[in-house]
Write an enzyme that holds these catalytic residues in place. Structure first.
Site, PDB file in Angstrom:
ATOM      1  N   TYR A  63       0.905  -1.212   0.149  1.00 17.88           N
ATOM      2  CA  TYR A  63      -0.056  -0.105  -0.075  1.00 17.88           C
ATOM      3  C   TYR A  63       0.884   1.378   0.069  1.00 17.88           C
ATOM      4  CZ  TYR A  63      -3.864  -3.274   1.456  1.00 17.88           C
ATOM      5  OH  TYR A  63      -4.751  -3.957   1.517  1.00 17.88           O
ATOM      6  N   SER A  64       0.849   2.067  -1.072  1.00 18.80           N
ATOM      7  CA  SER A  64       1.647   3.063  -1.370  1.00 18.80           C
ATOM      8  C   SER A  64       3.020   3.009  -0.995  1.00 18.80           C
ATOM      9  CB  SER A  64       1.097   4.335  -0.385  1.00 18.80           C
ATOM     10  OG  SER A  64      -0.229   4.825  -0.684  1.00 18.80           O
TER      11      SER A  64
END
Length: 351
Positions: free
Chosen positions: A62-63
């Protein structure tokens, strides 16, 4: 807040947990989801903790690690109040050692996650995908070592096929390794494939479902209606191709049923969709996401009440699809159904 056991483990988790996919905001996909920074994350976590929601889920992918970093900063000073859940296994780069769940990579990814989260242990660590190139015995022995070292408390998986999960559970039992207690799965009113094989497996083997994308990749927010264009502000413009495919007619049929029940209950469409999930077998926790306080408070409103049996039945009917092979013989013929009853099927044969 209602708390439930995570599968057959001793870990008690909230019925609703919070997904930190909106934290960080790096890249095309996660940038479209949200760009919550540490200050705003602390505010959202304050609201969650006030409501009794104490489990927060993220992943290294995630990111590109930023979600773990923001979450770690937001819970700093109150680590003992929260349950931290993260995942690893998907590619984090283009190199040969940048994906999968080999022993070397698992040790590194766990240490990286601990550093980014600012903690010395992870409550629930899940494999983000099955790694067919690594023997399950190697994966399980590595995770078992990490549990014994105190770096991980519980382990689980995400997005596994039934045979992959069962093979892993069998190997854990044969070799005396720590067993997976959670399966993070896609499950919603417009995506009920989980019910055919993975749900019965979870019931039989004591594996609790942690549900991701319970609103069907943002389609059950109440903003999408039959005969109307996709709202200008919808993230689906940028993210639809990344998520599970949905037949438009099924979506509109489900939304029509949700609208009808919303009128009867005074609840919102997302609250009804979430409440339906909270009543399903094996569901230990449903992950909600929010880009702002308003969305979070609305989603928290899915708790504290229940749909009636009639309303559940209408949602079941609106969201029903033909069972895939090899399950449709059990649905169509009484003899098969008597030999292999499905956990969602009542004694009278109705869904």
């Amino acid at each position: 807040m209602e708390y439930r056991r995570l599968g057959d483990s001793g870990l008690m988790v909230p019925a609703l947990s919070f997904g930190a996919g909106t934290f960080g905001g790096r890249g095309d996909l996660f940038g479209a989801w949200g760009d919550t920074d540490a200050a705003e994350a602390r505010r959202l976590i304050d609201i969650c903790l006030d409501a009794g929601l104490n489990m927060f889920d993220t992943a290294d992918v995630y990111s590109a690690g930023a979600s773990e970093e923001v979450l770690g900063a937001a819970v700093k000073g109150r680590r003992d109040q929260v349950i931290l859940s993260t995942k690893a296994g998907l590619p984090m780069g283009d190199g040969p050692a940048d994906a999968g769940t080999s022993r070397a990579r698992l040790i590194k990814t766990v240490d990286d996650a601990l550093r980014r989260l600012g903690t010395d242990y992870i409550d629930l660590f899940q494999l983000h995908a099955f790694d067919a190139a690594t023997p399950v015995e190697e994966v399980l022995s590595t995770l078992d070592d990490l549990v014994r070292a105190g770096k991980l408390r519980y382990t689980g998986v995400s997005n596994f096929a039934g045979w992959q999960l069962m093979k892993s559970l069998d190997a854990a039992d044969r070799h005396g390794r720590a067993r997976y207690v959670a399966h993070q799965v896609y499950y919603s009113l417009i995506g009920r494939d989980y019910e055919w094989e993975l749900m019965p497996l979870g019931l039989d083997q004591g594996v609790g479902a942690v549900v991701w994308s319970p609103l069907g990749w943002g389609r059950l927010t109440g903003k999408i209606r039959r005969g109307r264009p996709l709202p200008a502000g919808s993230r689906l413009h940028a993210t639809a191709d990344y998520g599970p495919p949905v037949d438009d007619e099924l979506l509109y049929r489900v939304v029509d049923a949700l609208d009808e029940i919303a009128g009867e209950t005074g609840r919102t469409v997302p609250q009804i969709a979430l409440n339906w999930l909270l009543q399903r077998p094996t569901v230990s926790s449903v992950i909600i996401g929010a880009r702002n306080e308003e969305q979070l408070r609305q989603n928290l409103g899915a708790l504290g009440w229940n749909l009636t049996a009639d309303q559940v039945a209408r949602l079941d009917a609106a969201s029903a699809k033909e069972a895939p092979y090899p399950y449709f013989p059990y649905e169509r013929q009484e003899g098969f159904a008597r030999l292999n009853p499905h956990p969602l099927r009542r004694a009278d044969g109705a869904a």
